[in-house]
Structures are given as structure tokens and as C-alpha cells.
Design a protein around this motif. Structure first.
Motif, PDB file in Angstrom:
ATOM      1  N   LEU A   7       0.863  -1.171   0.000  1.00  0.00           N
ATOM      2  CA  LEU A   7       0.000   0.000   0.000  1.00  0.00           C
ATOM      3  C   LEU A   7       0.910   1.235   0.000  1.00  0.00           C
ATOM      4  O   LEU A   7       1.525   1.564   1.010  1.00  0.00           O
ATOM      5  CB  LEU A   7      -0.912  -0.032   1.231  1.00  0.00           C
ATOM      6  CG  LEU A   7      -2.149   0.850   1.235  1.00  0.00           C
ATOM      7  CD1 LEU A   7      -3.177   0.306   2.223  1.00  0.00           C
ATOM      8  CD2 LEU A   7      -1.793   2.283   1.620  1.00  0.00           C
ATOM      9  N   SER A 153      -4.965  -5.437  -5.423  1.00  0.00           N
ATOM     10  CA  SER A 153      -3.709  -6.002  -4.934  1.00  0.00           C
ATOM     11  C   SER A 153      -3.268  -7.183  -5.781  1.00  0.00           C
ATOM     12  O   SER A 153      -2.069  -7.368  -6.043  1.00  0.00           O
ATOM     13  CB  SER A 153      -3.845  -6.418  -3.469  1.00  0.00           C
ATOM     14  OG  SER A 153      -4.677  -7.554  -3.315  1.00  0.00           O
ATOM     15  N   VAL A 199      -6.387   4.469  -3.442  1.00  0.00           N
ATOM     16  CA  VAL A 199      -5.192   3.782  -2.960  1.00  0.00           C
ATOM     17  C   VAL A 199      -4.278   3.512  -4.147  1.00  0.00           C
ATOM     18  O   VAL A 199      -4.745   3.107  -5.214  1.00  0.00           O
ATOM     19  CB  VAL A 199      -5.565   2.440  -2.284  1.00  0.00           C
ATOM     20  CG1 VAL A 199      -4.315   1.676  -1.856  1.00  0.00           C
ATOM     21  CG2 VAL A 199      -6.488   2.672  -1.095  1.00  0.00           C
ATOM     22  N   LEU A 201      -1.196   1.035  -5.183  1.00  0.00           N
ATOM     23  CA  LEU A 201      -0.560  -0.224  -4.797  1.00  0.00           C
ATOM     24  C   LEU A 201       0.561  -0.558  -5.775  1.00  0.00           C
ATOM     25  O   LEU A 201       0.467  -0.269  -6.973  1.00  0.00           O
ATOM     26  CB  LEU A 201      -1.583  -1.364  -4.816  1.00  0.00           C
ATOM     27  CG  LEU A 201      -2.763  -1.245  -3.849  1.00  0.00           C
ATOM     28  CD1 LEU A 201      -3.909  -2.102  -4.315  1.00  0.00           C
ATOM     29  CD2 LEU A 201      -2.339  -1.638  -2.452  1.00  0.00           C
TER      30      LEU A 201
END
Length: 350
Positions: A7, A153, A199, A201
């Protein structure tokens, strides 16, 4: 080399219009009380949610008029594009990247329909490359923040070194209905707000917080627990069962099952990071996960400050916990239409 996804950054954003809970109750009373005899009985819901204020993509006056699909869709496109631009820019800048550095963008949204989808509509304004991979996801509802993080992810892990941007964005307030005189509609009016989280990643290099494992549980014969109905006026909220009771009775075993598949003992989880559906849901979560009453303190603070924003809400909680310092291992959990529990295990190196 650790090829799990790290992250890299996390950002949140809300639209410009702030509504205090008492103000929303007053507006709901003006719209519904004269036509719905049970309204005053249900009005206590507004005080019992634990919400102080929420944000909306339109000013209060807009919600006082009856709206159909065309007006709702136009409001969604304008508001969602603006919010997407803001939260994406924050997350990308926080990762010390430029928009052209993003290789994949995952967009999670269940409160409006756009084709082309949102990330395509903002691509040129943001400065995405023309070869960017787009992954729009619809229909996950309140589970979307955790499920979206899980999907993003795995995309990052599949292509180490590439940058994956997840944007979870919901404009729940646009589904307000004048025609549905039901308890479910009053509950929705007392709970939901608008917001977005993003986010960045990346796998294959250093990162303090990594996605260790992901998992889901889909319960059979639960399509009626939560969702949308669709008719000429727009989306209508479905709450057919008492969700706090379902959470209390079913989440604990589901999390144990998911953790077993992850090969993680429940005692190794230092902090559960939960989607706060409302005050009663938070109490049910604490009971289901055998936590001390009040343990989900940041969940209560987020619901108080923003209401239930559906998918992005759990990422608002994660943002606050990151600011305080994450423990070694935490587990994100959320529940949404399906009916589904979604979990993501985070491993943090201090």
C-alpha cells in the motif's frame, strides 16, 4: 524479493455540501411525514445512528424535489467525475507519482451508471496514459472497498513494479426517494452520505504495509439482505432482513473460515478494521468478533463524521488508523450485497 502488493498511498475526499444530521431529519420530515404515518415513529433512527453530519454531492434544495433517472444520472456524472479527479490526484501525489505513472486503474462504484465508465471520462483531465488498463467494477455495494482492494492487490502482484490505482467512489445520496414510503427508505435517509477513497498499490519493491492475503464468503439464499431495486425513477434500497442480527450471528464463523484459508490464526490479528454500516452494525461487529465494546473506536468516529458512504467508508477508517500507526497485522472486513463478507489481511512493518 517480496512480490506481495504494498500500500503506497491512501487518500480520501468528500463533496462540498455538508449536512448536519438534524438538518437532514428536518428535510426528511418535510418530504415524508404528511404522507407516511409511521415516519415519526421511525424518526428516532436519525438520532440513533451516531452520525453528526454527512456530505452530499448536491445542495440540500436539490434533494427536496422529486427526481427521475435523467436528473440523477446527470448529477452522478458531474459529481462523480469531480470527486474522482480530486481523490485520484491526492493519492497519486502522495505516492510521489504522476498520473502517467499509473498502469492500471480499478474503479469501484455501485451508486450510478456511466458508460464510458468514470475512469475513461476523467482520463484526459488526469493525464493517464493511453495504454492504461481499466477495471470498472459495479454492484459490490458496501463490500466494495475491501473487495476492490483485494482485486487491485492481485492485479499489482500479477505485474510487479507496475502502479495500480484503486478508486472507490459512491454517491449514495442521489438514491433518495420521495415515492417509497417504507422503513428501508427512512433507514437509508438516516445513514447514507457521499465520499471517495483512493489507494496506490505496487508489488516487487519496499513498502511498510503489504496485502498479505485476501478472502471472501458468499452466503447462499441471501440475495434479499441488501441491494438495489431498479424502476423508472431510479435505484431503490433493499433492506429485507435485520442486518445487525445477521452480522452478529454469521460474521464470526465466516471470518474464522476466511482466516483458516489464509492460514492465519485469529489471535494474530491485532486490529480488525471494519466497514461501519451504522451504530447497531458496529455493536454487532464487536460481538461477532469477540471484541471489547468500544474497540471499534475509529469506525464510530468515521460514521459520526461522514455517515455510511458504502464502499469507501472502510478506507476512511484505514486512513485514520494509518495516521495513528498500524499494528503488525490487521484485517479489513466489509459486508455487502450477495450477501458477501470480504476480508483483506494487512502486514505492517514499523
Amino acid at each position: 524479493m517480496d512480490h506481495t502488493a504494498a500500500l503506497v498511498s491512501l487518500a480520501t475526499s468528500v463533496p462540498p455540501h455538508l449536512f448536519h444530521q438534524g438538518e437532514i431529519l428536518k428535510a426528511a420530515r418535510a418530504v415524508m411525514a404528511d404522507r407516511y404515518s409511521q415516519f415519526e415513529t421511525l424518526a428516532s433512527l436519525f438520532a440513533n445512528t451516531g452520525i453528526r453530519h454527512r456530505y452530499g454531492v448536491k445542495p440540500m434544495e436539490w434533494y427536496l424535489e422529486r427526481r427521475g433517472w435523467p436528473e440523477r444520472t446527470q448529477a452522478f456524472l458531474e459529481g462523480a467525475e469531480s470527486l474522482f479527479l480530486d481523490v485520484a490526484r491526492k493519492a497519486i501525489a502522495s505516492a510521489d507519482l504522476a498520473p502517467a505513472d499509473i498502469d492500471t486503474v480499478v474503479t469501484v462504484c455501485s451508486t450510478g451508471i456511466a458508460t464510458p465508465t468514470l475512469e475513461a471520462r476523467v482520463a484526459s483531465k488526469l493525464g493517464f496514459r493511453t495504454d492504461i488498463s481499466r477495471v470498472p467494477i459495479f454492484g459490490l455495494g458496501c463490500a466494495g472497498g475491501v473487495s476492490g482492494l483485494s482485486i487491485a492487490s492481485r492485479l499489482a502482484q500479477a505485474r510487479p513494479g507496475t502502479n495500480v490505482l484503486l478508486v472507490a467512489l459512491e454517491l449514495c445520496t442521489l438514491a433518495v426517494r420521495h415515492d417509497e414510503l417504507t422503513k428501508a427508505n427512512v433507514v437509508a435517509a438516516s445513514l447514507f452520505g457521499d465520499g471517495a477513497a483512493a489507494v496506490v498499490l505496487r508489488a516487487g519493491d519496499g513498502g511498510a504495509t503489504r496485502i498479505e492475503a485476501t478472502g471472501e464468503k458468499l452466503w447462499p439464499d441471501t440475495l434479499d439482505v441488501m441491494g438495489w431495486s431498479v424502476d423508472p425513477e431510479g435505484f431503490g434500497v433493499i433492506f429485507q432482513r435485520t442486518i445487525p442480527d445477521f452480522v452478529r450471528d454469521n460474521l464470526g464463523p465466516a471470518v474464522a473460515e476466511i482466516l483458516a484459508r489464509m492460514e492465519l490464526p485469529i489471535d494474530d490479528i491485532d486490529r480488525f478494521v471494519c466497514h461501519p454500516g451504522g451504530t447497531k452494525v458496529i455493536v454487532a461487529l464487536e460481538r461477532a468478533l469477540a471484541l471489547d465494546q468500544g474497540a471499534l473506536d475509529q469506525e464510530r468516529e468515521v460514521i459520526a463524521d461522514y455517515g455510511n458512504m458504502s464502499a469507501p467508508t472502510v478506507l476512511f477508517v484505514l486512513e485514520r488508523l494509518r495516521a495513528h500507526g498500524l499494528p503488525k497485522r490487521s484485517l479489513l472486513t466489509s459486508l455487502g450485497p450477495g450477501f458477501t463478507a470480504s476480508c483483506v489481511a494487512l502486514r505492517h512493518a514499523a
